[in-house]
Scaffold this active site. Structure first.
Site, short mmCIF file in Angstrom:
data_model
loop_
_atom_site.label_atom_id
_atom_site.label_comp_id
_atom_site.label_asym_id
_atom_site.label_seq_id
_atom_site.Cartn_x
_atom_site.Cartn_y
_atom_site.Cartn_z
N LEU A 524 0.45 -0.88 -0.12
CA LEU A 524 -0.04 0.30 0.26
C LEU A 524 1.08 1.63 -0.01
O LEU A 524 0.27 2.09 -0.44
CB LEU A 524 -0.98 -0.33 1.37
CG LEU A 524 -2.30 -0.61 1.20
CD1 LEU A 524 -2.70 -0.72 2.23
CD2 LEU A 524 -3.06 -0.97 -0.30
N GLY A 525 1.73 0.81 0.88
CA GLY A 525 2.74 2.02 0.14
C GLY A 525 4.32 1.74 1.61
O GLY A 525 4.04 1.30 2.09
N GLY A 527 6.18 3.68 4.40
CA GLY A 527 5.84 4.76 5.88
C GLY A 527 7.15 5.36 6.05
O GLY A 527 8.39 4.54 5.88
N ALA A 528 7.20 5.78 7.32
CA ALA A 528 8.13 5.97 7.92
C ALA A 528 9.17 4.93 8.47
O ALA A 528 10.37 4.95 8.76
CB ALA A 528 8.14 7.21 8.81
N GLY A 530 8.78 1.30 7.99
CA GLY A 530 8.86 0.02 7.34
C GLY A 530 7.44 -0.13 6.52
O GLY A 530 6.96 1.09 5.74
N ILE A 531 7.04 -1.13 5.66
CA ILE A 531 6.09 -0.96 3.81
C ILE A 531 4.93 -1.86 4.96
O ILE A 531 4.85 -2.48 6.05
CB ILE A 531 6.86 -2.49 3.63
CG1 ILE A 531 8.15 -1.79 2.80
CG2 ILE A 531 6.25 -2.52 2.51
CD1 ILE A 531 9.38 -2.41 2.30
N VAL A 532 3.87 -0.84 3.87
CA VAL A 532 2.21 -1.40 4.99
C VAL A 532 2.03 -1.88 3.03
O VAL A 532 2.10 -1.90 2.14
CB VAL A 532 1.09 0.24 4.89
CG1 VAL A 532 0.29 -0.65 5.49
CG2 VAL A 532 2.15 0.45 5.12
N LYS A 548 1.54 -2.98 8.90
CA LYS A 548 2.79 -2.33 8.23
C LYS A 548 4.19 -3.27 9.10
O LYS A 548 3.74 -3.63 10.48
CB LYS A 548 2.79 -1.03 9.12
CG LYS A 548 4.33 -1.02 9.27
CD LYS A 548 3.89 0.75 9.85
CE LYS A 548 4.26 1.64 9.07
NZ LYS A 548 4.36 3.63 9.23
N ASP A 643 5.76 14.63 12.44
CA ASP A 643 5.62 14.74 11.30
C ASP A 643 4.75 14.31 10.46
O ASP A 643 4.20 14.13 9.71
CB ASP A 643 6.68 13.15 10.45
CG ASP A 643 6.70 13.01 9.29
OD1 ASP A 643 7.01 14.26 8.79
OD2 ASP A 643 7.49 12.03 8.86
#
Ligand SMILES: *[C@@H]1O[C@H](CO)[C@@H](O)[C@H](O)[C@H]1NC(C)=O
Ligand SMILES: *[C@@H]1O[C@H](CO)[C@@H](O)[C@H](O)[C@H]1NC(C)=O
Ligand SMILES: *[C@@H]1O[C@H](CO)[C@@H](O)[C@H](O)[C@H]1NC(C)=O
Ligand SMILES: *[C@@H]1O[C@H](CO)[C@@H](O)[C@H](O)[C@H]1NC(C)=O
Ligand SMILES: *[C@@H]1O[C@H](CO)[C@@H](O)[C@H](O)[C@H]1NC(C)=O
Ligand SMILES: *[C@@H]1O[C@H](CO)[C@@H](O)[C@H](O)[C@H]1NC(C)=O
Ligand SMILES: *[C@@H]1O[C@H](CO)[C@@H](O)[C@H](O)[C@H]1NC(C)=O
Ligand SMILES: *[C@@H]1O[C@H](CO)[C@@H](O)[C@H](O)[C@H]1NC(C)=O
Ligand SMILES: CC(=O)N[C@H]1CO[C@H](CO)[C@@H](O)[C@@H]1O
Length: 808
Positions: A524-525, A527-528, A530-532, A548, A643
């Site tokens: 999905l994306g 992120g700061a 890790g990967i989701v 995540k 953030d």
């Protein structure tokens, strides 16, 4: 200089009997003579007739000079030769005649910039023909400007086989340009573009057809002659003359002549009356080619104009270049350069859009780009042709001609031209709707609902914590108890342990999450922390989740730290925060399971082509403020997000704003108190105190919120250097300027909905300006900011956000 300077008189004695070109001694340039680039008058060596000058001619740009030869009696400065350098030379540069180097040009620091490199130079002279000549003591010519031309030939000048004229960059930039005229070794005179910075030529756009064999002759062209009477022709080996263009020219007694390869690629002979009464100007006599727009035939290079542009022939046979609608010049100062689309286009980019009606067609008649085809469909109807291009993300333009022929073309387009021989052929030019989209600097995977954590995170943050706070808290809590249960009770289904039950957290095994995400298949994306991945969990029904996978940094945490963090996140409950559902903590595998939000990020919502409704934006802005207020003041442990930015705000089915990736703060701040070298956060949203030796408090979030509030108000990025004016590029600066000058309508780009709600608009802008104060103490708390947004308290007039750095 240590060289022997022959006395001019000695010269004369030697020279007079021998040379027919004998000139006044003052006209000779002796070894050791020099010129310096200044504004004074003595910066040139004149020919005896005074028609030509060699020296430094000042350019329009202050303090820059060109080592050149020009017509000295014509008021309009006409350069016929220049030393081809990348840049003009500064004031104080010097050209000197040196025995073993010839002409040597040095900069003000005495650095050598250019030389004729002619060993044995004895003297030089500016001839009446416009030829600057260096000779040795035996009157052998060592160097001539006629043999080393720039872009111009003069009467009495001859070009041998292999000789080249090359155009300048532009009317005022004398560096080497991309057009050249060359008399080939085969005797053919050609005009062609070259691939700068190399000299490698593209196919010719004009040929004299004077090779052996052309037109049944065996005699190839020998030289290009511009004779003393002002006639230009190719002299062949058999002494036959082939005129470039039949032309009658005036008398050289009354007129000056020159033949110049213009910076736009047209080779033109011009004349100028020899009067000194300044009424004259250069008038073209003939030019080649006849139509430079149509003649261009080169499959490489951009053609006469830059890439993606359209060439139109003006009445004077010179080209004019225009950009198609929706395109503009890459360099606004170069109207012959490349055009770039003002919108994003491409297969990856198209996926970012809503998927439908991304483009419309601009229909052009009798226009073609001959060489950018990648598909040719025939027979095809006009409608099929249009549809095919519209649905093809590679297609930039479709050409439909001859009733049944369809060509699809891709960028960059070259050799674009207006050509009436196309018999009404149509060009369908694809232009993005609302032609205003800026290229996302963070290319999000896509703005479809599934993307939960598609932050492109500049993520200096991420290095530290790695997971959204929610997740972290939940994880910690879950881990504490869950791990225990999982390992010791071997439960296969998610287990509810005591703490987790209290926090409604589920504890998952790694295997369960592998299954839930189908082996971490759909990302999905990133992120700061890790990967989701998208997943589905079987509970009473199939529940969509975002999983995540925390990155390795997170693995270094001790169980205790991890547990603490998950606990903190797990204890947060607010409708403007993303909810953590569960976690997994199995050795190196640390994962957090979040609820799945359907409407993507605030970034994708804000930065799309059409502005989202004002009321929705208001609702979102207030929601985020409340979520932050909760994190700062209302949950059991104060959480500083650190953030805040649109990529970290998700939208649920009802477009409620939900803050994600919170929970980092504690570690960040601990870290920050030890060292100030690690700036955390995302460019554009980072509060100034990160860069200064100041404590990090909740006010950093207030700052980021202020920047984001402006983005929500204006539906644009906080920094946009690409598509809008410099003045408006930095939203925070622009917003304060607009506010001060009462120009909120231009701030919101005449957004009717927002302007109808003017009191709220003004209030929101004022709150935003308070939030982005450089001094953290001036910024309101989130509580205060929320009250001001909601209109519960008055908003005082905000001061300039930059009391330290500027006074605007
Ligand atoms: C330079 O020449 C111009 C015109 O020829 C003249 O007006 C001016 O006084 C001259 N300047 C110097 C420093 O000789
Ligand atoms: C420079 O020009 C002035 C007049 O402008 C003239 O008197 C002088 O001789 C010149 N100097 C040289 C070195 O040519
Ligand atoms: C000058 O000419 C000599 C001999 O032809 C050559 O070796 C040298 O490289 C040249 N120097 C420059 C700067 O072109
Ligand atoms: C110099 O000009 C004269 C005419 O003024 C011409 O006859 C002669 O060939 C020229 N010399 C050179 C080297 O160009
Ligand atoms: C002329 O054009 C060249 C190449 O584009 C560039 O490098 C140079 O800076 C330009 N010079 C001036 C004076 O603008
Ligand atoms: C060669 O012949 C063609 C056609 O016969 C003519 O158009 C062209 O002008 C000729 N070229 C020369 C250099 O004579
Ligand atoms: C220059 O060429 C034209 C045309 O070929 C010719 O009529 C003329 O006599 C030539 N002039 C000289 C000085 O050779
Ligand atoms: C000056 O211009 C007039 C008319 O424009 C022209 O008749 C005259 O010949 C020109 N003077 C000279 C010296 O050529
Ligand atoms: C804001 C805006 O200009 N929206 C327009 C985008 O393009 C579509 C189709 O051309 C228009 O209908 C919208 O009004």
């Amino acid at each position: 200089m240590a060289f022997v300077h022959p006395h001019p008189f000695v010269f004369l004695l030697i020279l007079l009997p021998i040379s027919a070109v004998a000139q006044n001694d003052a006209d000779y340039v002796n070894v050791g003579d020099s010129l310096t680039a200044t504004d004074e008058n003595n910066t040139s060596w004149l020919s005896p007739s005074g028609d030509f000058a060699f020296g430094f001619s000042p350019l329009d740009q202050k303090d820059l000079f060109l080592l050149s030869i020009w017509f000295a009696k014509i008021p309009e400065k006409t350069v016929v030769w220049n030393a081809r350098l990348d840049n003009p030379v500064p004031r104080g540069s010097k050209v000197e005649l040196i025995t073993d180097r010839g002409l040597v040009l040095t900069g003000p620091q005495n650095d050598e910039l250019w030389t004729t490199n002619s060993t044995g130079t004895f003297f030089g002279f500016m001839n009446n023909t416009g030829n600057f000549v260096l000779e040795d003591s035996n009157y052998n010519k060592l160097w001539e400007s006629f043999k080393n031309p720039s872009d111009t030939m003069l009467p009495a000048q001859i070009m041998e086989r292999g000789g080249v004229l090359s155009s300048r960059q532009s009317e005022t930039n004398f560096s080497k340009g991309r057009f050249q005229l060359q008399l080939g070794d085969n005797g053919n005179l050609v005009l062609q573009t070259i691939n700068l910075p190399t000299d490698n030529p593209n196919e010719a756009y004009y040929e004299s057809q004077t090779t052996a064999g052309d037109n049944g002759t065996l005699s190839p062209g020998k030289e290009l002659v511009f004779n003393e009477s002002g006639y230009m022709y190719i002299m062949k080996d058999d002494n036959q003359r082939v005129a470039l263009r039949p032309a009658r020219v005036e008398s050289t007694a009354d007129f000056y002549f020159r033949a110049t390869l213009n910076f736009d690629g047209v080779f033109t002979q011009c004349s100028h009356p020899r009067t000194s009464n300044a009424s004259g100007s250069w008038n073209p006599i003939w030019s080649v080619p006849d139509n430079i727009c149509v003649n261009s035939n080169a499959k490489t290079g951009s053609g006469t104009c830059g890439f993606n542009s359209i060439c139109t022939l003006k009445p004077d046979r010179r080209p004019m270049c225009t950009c198609p609608k929706g395109y503009s010049f890459l360099d606004p100062n170069d109207p012959y350069g490349t055009c770039k689309p003002d919108f994003i286009q491409g297969c990856a980019e198209d996926e970012l859009g809503p998927g439908k009606d991304l483009y419309y067609f601009e229909v052009l008649k009798n226009i073609d780009w001959p060489f950018s085809d990648y598909a040719y469909m025939k027979p095809y109807t006009e409608d099929q042709c249009k549809k095919s291009c519209m649905e093809d993300c590679m297609c930039a333009v479709a050409i439909f001609r001859s009733g049944d022929s369809c060509w699809k073309k891709k960028l960059p387009l070259s050799n674009g031209k207006v050509d009436s021989n196309l018999n009404g052929g149509l060009a369908f030019f694809k232009i993005r709707n609302n032609n205003s989209i800026t290229l996302p600097d963070d290319r999000l995977p896509n703005p479809k609902p599934e993307n939960k954590n598609q932050n492109n995170l500049i993520l200096m943050w991420s290095m530290l914590l790695g997971g959204s706070v929610f997740v972290n808290i939940i994880l910690i809590a879950a881990i504490c108890l869950g791990v225990f249960f999982i390992y010791h009770k071997r439960l296969k289904r998610p287990i509810l342990n005591v703490d987790a039950v209290e926090m409604n957290l589920l504890c998952f095994t790694y295997k369960e999450l592998v299954e839930a995400t189908d082996g971490f298949k759909e990302e999905l994306g990133r992120g700061a922390f890790g990967i989701v991945y998208k997943g589905a969990i079987q509970m009473s029904s199939n529940v969509l989740v975002a999983v995540k996978k925390l990155d390795s940094l997170f693995q270094e945490n001790s169980d205790k730290e991890f547990k603490t963090e998950v606990t903190v996140i797990g204890q947060t409950h607010h409708k403007n925060l993303v909810r953590l559902l569960g976690f997994c903590d199995e050795g190196l595998h640390r994962l957090l399971v979040y609820e799945f939000l359907s409407n993507g990020t605030l970034a994708s919502f804000l930065y799309r082509d059409s502005k989202p409704s004002w009321n929705l934006r208001v609702q979102i802005a207030v929601g985020i403020a409340r979520g932050l207020l909760y994190l700062h003041e209302e949950c059991s442990t104060q959480i500083i997000h650190c953030d805040i930015k649109p990529q970290n705000i998700l939208l649920d089915d009802y477009y409620n704003a939900r803050i994600s990736d919170f929970g980092l703060a504690k570690r960040l701040i601990l870290n920050q108190s030890k060292t100030h070298t690690n700036i955390r956060g995302t460019k554009g949203y980072v509060a100034p105190e990160w860069f200064r030796n100041m404590p990090i408090t909740t006010k950093v979030d207030v700052y980021s919120y202020g920047v984001m509030l402006l983005e929500i108000i204006c539906s644009r990025r906080s920094v946009n250097l690409e598509t809008i004016g410099e003045q408006q590029a930095i939203l925070t600066d622009w917003a304060y300027d607009c506010y001060q000058e009462g120009r909120l309508d231009s701030l919101v780009e005449y957004d009717v909905e927002a302007l109808d709600d003017r009191r709220k608009l003004v209030r929101f802008v004022m709150v935003a300006i308070w939030c982005i104060q450089e001094d953290p103490f001036l910024r309101p708390t989130m509580r205060r900011a929320t009250q001001m947004l909601e209109g519960v308290v008055e908003v005082p007039v905000p001061p300039s956000p930059y009391p330290y750095s500027k006074t605007s």
